[in-house]
Design an enzyme around this catalytic site. Structure first.
Site, PDB file in Angstrom:
ATOM      1  N   GLU A 182      -6.902 -43.754  51.323  1.00 54.69           N
ATOM      2  CA  GLU A 182      -7.110 -42.325  51.086  1.00 54.69           C
ATOM      3  C   GLU A 182      -7.712 -42.048  49.713  1.00 54.69           C
ATOM      4  O   GLU A 182      -7.294 -41.110  49.022  1.00 54.69           O
ATOM      5  CB  GLU A 182      -5.783 -41.574  51.273  1.00 54.69           C
ATOM      6  N   GLU A 265      -4.527 -43.165  61.289  1.00 58.37           N
ATOM      7  CA  GLU A 265      -3.202 -42.559  61.191  1.00 58.37           C
ATOM      8  C   GLU A 265      -3.142 -41.393  62.175  1.00 58.37           C
ATOM      9  O   GLU A 265      -3.647 -40.305  61.907  1.00 58.37           O
ATOM     10  CB  GLU A 265      -2.889 -42.097  59.762  1.00 58.37           C
TER      11      GLU A 265
END
Length: 620
Positions: A182, A265
């Site tokens: 991320e 995810e």
């Protein structure tokens, strides 16, 4: 004789050939818009499960649960601070740290492995995986400069020694390796750092992974709207939390034309903080989204498929505009398809039925649930108050309070104590309390400070020759967002009373609780209002999982047979603690509880058959 020797040689050669067959290497590629395993297109149906959050004795069971839901891969983060336990100290064997064995177990069960080595992983884990003591090096800028990258390189090389040969390129099950985590999100939050400096850091992480021997296909992972920051040329970008397939394809195609397309995810649940409602996501919502992925050839990984438990002091924290910190609860149940104790939930069963209809490989039966037991109420045999117990600890003296990091301590508690030669009363203010503190004057509780509630001051009345004690707890370092670099703990600002800074002769008692505290013979028994330690034993005829019911207690931690089960706190929503049966023995078991608030001296701790994870208290 010659004939016997010839037969023996043939048997040895046959055995060798079987061994080679067992080690047959496979290939995994990202090409032509597809994931290719041995040249054949595969869709990845993965689930995230973290090895430190599950007792090693249960790894195989949980992986078999994943296999029985129809998944073909397990994804895991790697936690730098879990292995690099102190400067220069590395541990890949004790407790649940044998990552290589975890990966080998996945291969034995028949699962691919997706490795997410970080160095930053987020994962609602203490400090996002970074070792706390990095903050003591003033030359290091977390997630930014070259001195930090130099530290990362040491970690990456140590990790590579453990798992390099477990990649698919060496006959192992690791099919993909993530570059950082991320990072596009971090770039968007840290606009104070030049974009080119961000990018150089990011590319340096990828280079160190490759130089260390990570040669399986790599990928990045971000929100799809952040790919312009987080994507790396030539590396497959995957999306976190993207439910719109058109958006997914559009974002991926911009940086990696033609895909393949993957949601790294896919959230069937969500994180939970103390003093906030437990998050539930309905099974239908998850199933409908999974069906869209399956019908459109989108690979995915459930985050989490099985959350497990934040044992000890491993839970991280978040923050928002209302709360300076939002500590995560001990349970990492996550409302995941496989519950904290490894049970098949209604969400699991619905997803299993969907996936079974959608895949062309056999889906095995669900393994048996691990039994749950209860025991008669556990009555406490010994107790002592913390102020007496800490007399054997040699304090550190300083003119001003020192942080945990300055004291060389990562987790647990520090008792800050000061004697006053003159009376003083008024408002005590500690804006730098990190994170929760109980305050005492002459051994009597006068209140608490709580960073989560932005409660940084209270009234004190200190008499002549009075003693002020402040018991401070680290509730977990922030693991996501721009505040990651600002993660020191303890008292990190001046202590003021009526705007007058209190300096001189501060005593600091280090209470890391890194092992089970012991109560000495003839100890002063616990009394209400003072933090206390309780110990007892209980008998088990046949070990099984347990849930300790902490309702009736205040705030603290529990050790059973040397294992720190994690925090409890009456504010909820979590009211029970999960005790894995593999940590119990048939016979006598030891339990020790450190109770911080101790407003009423508890007499027993109970066990129940079901966890209680969604009950908030109106009496904090």
């Amino acid at each position: 004789m010659l004939k016997k020797i010839t037969v023996l040689i043939l048997m040895v050669l046959a055995g060798a050939s079987v061994g080679f067959a067992q080690k047959k290497s496979h290939t995994f590629q990202i090409a032509n818009g597809q994931f290719l395993y041995d040249g054949k297109a595969v869709q990845i149906h993965s689930g995230e499960m973290h090895y430190p959050r599950v007792p090693k004795e249960y790894w195989r069971h949980r992986m078999q649960m994943m296999k029985a839901m129809g998944l073909n891969a397990v994804s895991t983060c790697v936690f730098w601070n879990y292995h690099n336990t102190a400067p220069g100290v590395w541990d890949f064997k004790s407790e649940n740290r044998d990552l290589a064995q975890y990966i080998k177990t996945a291969q034995e069960v028949g699962l691919f492995v997706i490795l997410r080595p970080g160095p930053y992983v987020c994962a609602e884990w203490e400090f996002g995986g970074y070792p706390w003591w990095l903050q003591n090096n003033k030359n290091i800028a977390i997630r930014n400069n070259q001195p930090f990258l130099d530290s990362c390189k040491v970690y990456v090389n140590k990790l590579a020694e453990q798992v390099r040969n477990l990649q698919v390129t060496h006959g192992g099950p690791i099919i993909m390796v993530q570059v950082e985590n991320e990072f596009g999100s971090y770039m968007s939050q840290r606009t104070d750092i030049p974009r080119e400096q961000h990018r150089q850091y990011y590319l340096s992480v990828m280079k160190m992974l490759k130089d260390a021997g990570f040669d399986a296909p790599m990928f990045t992972s971000d929100g799809s709207w952040l790919f312009d920051n987080g994507a790396i040329e030539g590396v497959l970008p995957t999306a976190n939390g993207e439910d719109n397939i058109d958006n997914l394809k559009k974002s991926v195609d911009k940086h990696y034309p033609g895909g393949p397309y993957m949601v790294a995810e896919f959230y069937p649940g969500w994180i939970d903080h103390w003093a906030e409602p437990f998050t539930h996501i309905e099974p239908d919502q998850t199933v409908k989204q999974a069906e869209k992925y399956l019908q459109n050839g989108i690979s995915f990984s459930f985050y989490m498929i099985h959350g497990g438990t934040n044992f000890g002091f491993t839970a991280g924290a978040n923050y928002n505009e209302e709360h300076a910190i939002q500590p995560d609860i001990t349970s990492y149940d996550y409302d995941a398809p496989i519950s904290e104790a490894g049970w098949a939930t209604p969400k699991y069963m619905a997803l299993r039925e969907l996936i079974k209809k959608s895949v062309n490989y056999p889906v095995p039966e669900i393994p048996a649930r691990i039994p749950v037991i209860t025991v008669p109420d556990i009555k406490f045999e010994k107790s002592t108050n913390l102020f007496d117990w800490k007399k054997s600890i040699k304090p550190v003296y300083n003119d001003t309070p020192m942080s945990f990091e300055q004291l060389g301590q990562g987790s647990g508690y520090v008792l800050y104590s000061k004697r006053f030669t003159q009376p003083l009363n008024g408002k005590m203010t500690i804006p730098g309390i990190r994170d929760y503190a109980l305050v005492y004057v002459n051994g009597k509780k006068v209140g608490e400070l709580n960073r989560q509630n932005n409660q940084f001051d209270l009234e004190v009345n200190i008499p002549f020759n009075g003693r002020l004690d402040i018991l401070v707890e680290n509730m977990g370092r922030i693991n996501y967002g721009a505040e990651i670099p600002n993660n020191t703990k303890g008292i990190i600002s001046a202590v003021k009373i009526n705007d007058f800074e209190i300096t001189g002769n501060w005593e600091m008692y280090k209470i890391p609780m890194d092992k089970t505290p012991e109560i000495v013979a003839n100890a002063t028994p616990a009394k209400s209002g003072l933090p206390a330690i309780y110990s007892s034993s209980f008998s088990v005829d046949k070990a099984g999982d347990m849930f300790l019911d902490m309702r009736g207690w205040g705030k603290g931690i529990v050790f059973v047979n040397g294992h720190n089960l994690g925090r409890y706190w009456k504010v909820g929503p979590q009211q029970t603690l999960y005790l894995p049966g593999c940590w119990l023995i048939n016979g006598t078991n030891q339990i020790v509880i450190f109770e911080q608030q101790n407003d009423n001296v508890p007499s027993v701790v109970k066990s129940v058959e079901q966890p209680v994870l969604d009950v908030l208290s109106n009496n904090p």
